[in-house]
Design a protein around this motif. Structure first.
Motif, mmCIF file in Angstrom:
data_model
loop_
_atom_site.group_PDB
_atom_site.id
_atom_site.type_symbol
_atom_site.label_atom_id
_atom_site.label_comp_id
_atom_site.label_asym_id
_atom_site.label_seq_id
_atom_site.Cartn_x
_atom_site.Cartn_y
_atom_site.Cartn_z
ATOM 1 N N LYS A 12 0.080 4.258 -0.303
ATOM 2 C CA LYS A 12 -0.596 5.441 0.268
ATOM 3 C C LYS A 12 -0.395 6.658 -0.644
ATOM 4 C CE LYS A 12 0.090 3.456 4.790
ATOM 5 N NZ LYS A 12 0.094 3.637 6.223
ATOM 6 N N ASN B 169 0.870 -1.184 0.000
ATOM 7 C CA ASN B 169 0.000 0.000 0.000
ATOM 8 C C ASN B 169 0.906 1.232 0.000
ATOM 9 O OD1 ASN B 169 -1.817 2.037 0.494
ATOM 10 N ND2 ASN B 169 -2.258 1.417 2.608
ATOM 11 N N VAL C 33 5.358 -4.174 9.050
ATOM 12 C CA VAL C 33 6.064 -5.346 8.505
ATOM 13 C C VAL C 33 7.294 -4.823 7.756
ATOM 14 C CG1 VAL C 33 5.966 -7.279 6.873
ATOM 15 C CG2 VAL C 33 3.964 -6.715 8.263
ATOM 16 N N GLU D 178 -6.820 4.394 8.082
ATOM 17 C CA GLU D 178 -6.710 5.822 7.748
ATOM 18 C C GLU D 178 -8.004 6.322 7.113
ATOM 19 O OE1 GLU D 178 -3.036 5.468 5.567
ATOM 20 O OE2 GLU D 178 -2.035 4.913 7.430
ATOM 21 N N LEU E 143 0.046 -6.941 4.546
ATOM 22 C CA LEU E 143 -0.317 -5.678 3.891
ATOM 23 C C LEU E 143 0.705 -4.673 4.414
ATOM 24 C CD1 LEU E 143 -2.080 -3.822 2.196
ATOM 25 C CD2 LEU E 143 -3.720 -3.713 4.079
ATOM 26 N N GLY F 79 2.671 2.230 10.636
ATOM 27 C CA GLY F 79 3.562 3.378 10.425
ATOM 28 C C GLY F 79 4.284 3.827 11.677
ATOM 29 N N GLU G 273 -4.965 -5.251 10.839
ATOM 30 C CA GLU G 273 -3.985 -4.180 10.987
ATOM 31 C C GLU G 273 -4.222 -3.431 12.294
ATOM 32 O OE1 GLU G 273 -2.194 -3.020 6.975
ATOM 33 O OE2 GLU G 273 -3.868 -1.687 7.354
ATOM 34 N N GLY H 29 1.116 -3.810 9.718
ATOM 35 C CA GLY H 29 1.549 -2.978 10.844
ATOM 36 C C GLY H 29 3.042 -3.102 11.017
#
Ligand code: PEP
Length: 254
Positions: free
Chosen positions: A11, A9, A217, A100, A235, A176, A170, A215
């Motif tokens: 973002k 992802n 990773v 988010e 993810l 992050g 997650e 989370g």
């Protein structure tokens, strides 16, 4: 056999040129170094979907995902992207319910259920995210929270529809932050999610459902997380922005 998946992802990051380099590097590294059966799903920002699709369309086991999708078919929704737009540029997955989106855009279970329906009606597979906040974990509400999110967003689906969904656990406090759930903490929630799916759809469906962990990773913790019996991949946010790091995470799928 349920699918093992490394989903990146991106973002709201990268320029088009950077997106092009990252994708080309990843495709090349995966071709040279990864012989496993795991799927690689890339979720770039919407403007880069056609570009990334063009670069991955002939790569083995690479798929394209959106990061979000609007629940209506079309119309006066300035700035939004519909399911048919996403499929028309090659997306086969869409992330839904990322924390988010839940936090900054107020997406709740009812809205996510509507988005899920629309995605599936267009043949887009949802990567449906659930996860508790730090205060919810500290209040020992983790299982209750993920149950509400999973059942509220997905359990109206038929078993046939649910079979198209990828679930992602997650924990919000691990996204992050550099703070990862321990493999045991993650496994506990994944096992619980699979039990909920078993109770609702039966064991055959539950055993075929891919449940990803997300989370923080990283290349150096992916392997031990992915070794857990109910964790089918990751993810990945930050570490998916570097080709070498994400390639190591792909390889950790085995
Ligand atoms: C995410 O955005 O889904 C995520 C897990 O981010 P990160 O890997 O950076 O924690």
């Amino acid at each position: 056999m349920r699918k093992r998946i490394a989903a990146g992802n991106w973002k709201m990051n990268l320029t088009a040129t950077q997106a092009q380099s990252l994708t080309s590097e990843l495709v090349q590294i995966a071709k040279d170094e990864y012989t496993g059966q795991g799927l690689v799903i890339l979720a770039p920002p919407a403007p880069y979907l056609p570009l990334v699709h063009h670069l991955i369309k002939d790569a083995r086991n690479f798929f394209l995902s959106a990061q979000n999708m609007h629940q209506e078919e079309s119309g006066a929704y300035t700035g939004e992207t519909s399911a048919s737009m996403l499929t028309s540029v090659g997306a086969t997955y869409t992330i839904l319910g990322h924390s988010e989106r839940r936090e900054y855009f107020g997406e709740d279970e009812a809205l996510l259920a509507a988005k899920t329906n629309k995605a599936l009606a267009h043949g887009l597979k949802p990567i449906f995210c659930v996860g508790e906040s730090l205060s919810e974990r500290e209040a020992e509400q983790t299982l209750e929270v993920v149950k509400k999110q999973l059942s509220g967003g997905l359990f109206h689906l038929s078993a046939e529809q649910f079979a198209e969904v990828v679930v992602a656990y997650e924990p919000v406090w691990a996204i992050g932050t550099g703070r990862t759930a321990s493999p045991e903490q993650a496994q506990e929630v994944h096992q619980y999610l699979r039990t909920l799916i078993t109770d609702h759809y039966g064991s055959a469906v539950a055993q075929e459902t891919s449940i990803l962990y997300g989370g923080s990773v990283k290349a150096d913790n992916a392997r031990e997380i992915f070794l857990q019996p109910d964790i089918d991949g990751g993810l990945v946010g930050g570490a998916s922005l570097k080709s070498r790091d994400f390639a190591e995470i792909i390889k950790a799928l085995g």
